[in-house]
Scaffold this active site. Structure first.
Site, PDB file in Angstrom:
ATOM      1  N   SER A  70      47.574  73.905 -19.364  1.00 52.38           N
ATOM      2  CA  SER A  70      48.305  73.245 -20.455  1.00 52.38           C
ATOM      3  C   SER A  70      48.220  71.726 -20.311  1.00 52.38           C
ATOM      4  O   SER A  70      47.192  71.153 -20.583  1.00 52.38           O
ATOM      5  CB  SER A  70      49.746  73.717 -20.591  1.00 52.38           C
ATOM      6  OG  SER A  70      50.262  73.241 -21.824  1.00 52.38           O
ATOM      7  N   HIS A  75      55.863  59.069 -18.903  1.00 53.74           N
ATOM      8  CA  HIS A  75      56.224  57.817 -19.563  1.00 53.74           C
ATOM      9  C   HIS A  75      57.057  57.030 -18.564  1.00 53.74           C
ATOM     10  O   HIS A  75      57.991  57.593 -17.970  1.00 53.74           O
ATOM     11  CB  HIS A  75      57.035  58.070 -20.833  1.00 53.74           C
ATOM     12  CG  HIS A  75      56.340  58.956 -21.802  1.00 53.74           C
ATOM     13  ND1 HIS A  75      55.332  58.511 -22.628  1.00 53.74           N
ATOM     14  CD2 HIS A  75      56.483  60.277 -22.052  1.00 53.74           C
ATOM     15  CE1 HIS A  75      54.894  59.515 -23.358  1.00 53.74           C
ATOM     16  NE2 HIS A  75      55.570  60.605 -23.021  1.00 53.74           N
ATOM     17  N   CYS A  90      50.685  77.587 -18.157  1.00 51.90           N
ATOM     18  CA  CYS A  90      50.678  79.006 -18.531  1.00 51.90           C
ATOM     19  C   CYS A  90      50.709  79.900 -17.299  1.00 51.90           C
ATOM     20  O   CYS A  90      50.649  81.117 -17.427  1.00 51.90           O
ATOM     21  CB  CYS A  90      49.462  79.333 -19.397  1.00 51.90           C
ATOM     22  SG  CYS A  90      47.899  79.169 -18.540  1.00 51.90           S
TER      23      CYS A  90
END
Length: 141
Positions: A70, A75, A90
């Site tokens: 995935s 940030h 996953c």
């Protein structure tokens, strides 16, 4: 495992300014983390510096890496010592190990951690999904 997979969300406080402010450091973090937690990186990390726009104190570094399982995103807000990281996969992975890596890399023990299971009805086994569907259909008639 039932469903699609785990999603680890980490909010970090009092992080190391130099690590939070460096495109190179965040790139290195995203480049090495997948292998360290048993994931498969399928592209180089994409990392950029944001100037904060109308709020210059909110400048920081953002980046993500796509993994076969995935993605991982980050940030940072260096002036505030804050960062947020998402690891969505996953497949199961060693969440405590990932947290230790994050603490070490960003120089803080001050983490807010949330985990959730995504796609709880995701049909991992198409045969099982077919059996469930057939069973539900039989109940309707």
């Amino acid at each position: 495992m039932i469903g699609f997979g785990p999603h680890l969300m980490v909010d970090g406080y009092n992080g190391n300014f130099e690590a939070l402010a460096s495109v190179e450091a965040v790139t290195n973090f995203l480049d090495t983390l997948p292998a360290e937690i048993g994931m498969t990186k399928i592209m180089p990390p994409y990392v950029f510096k944001y100037d904060g726009g109308d709020k210059p104190e909110d400048w920081g570094i953002s980046g993500f890496v796509i993994i076969a399982e995935s993605h991982i995103s980050i940030h940072t807000f260096p002036e505030k010592g804050y960062f947020s990281i998402d690891i969505f996969s996953c497949k199961d992975f060693d969440i405590p190990a990932a947290l230790e890596i994050i603490k070490s890399f960003f120089g803080t023990e001050d983490l807010e951690v949330q985990t959730t299971s995504r796609g709880t009805e995701f049909p991992r086994d198409i045969g099982m999904a077919g059996a469930i569907t057939a069973s539900q259909r039989r109940r309707l008639y």
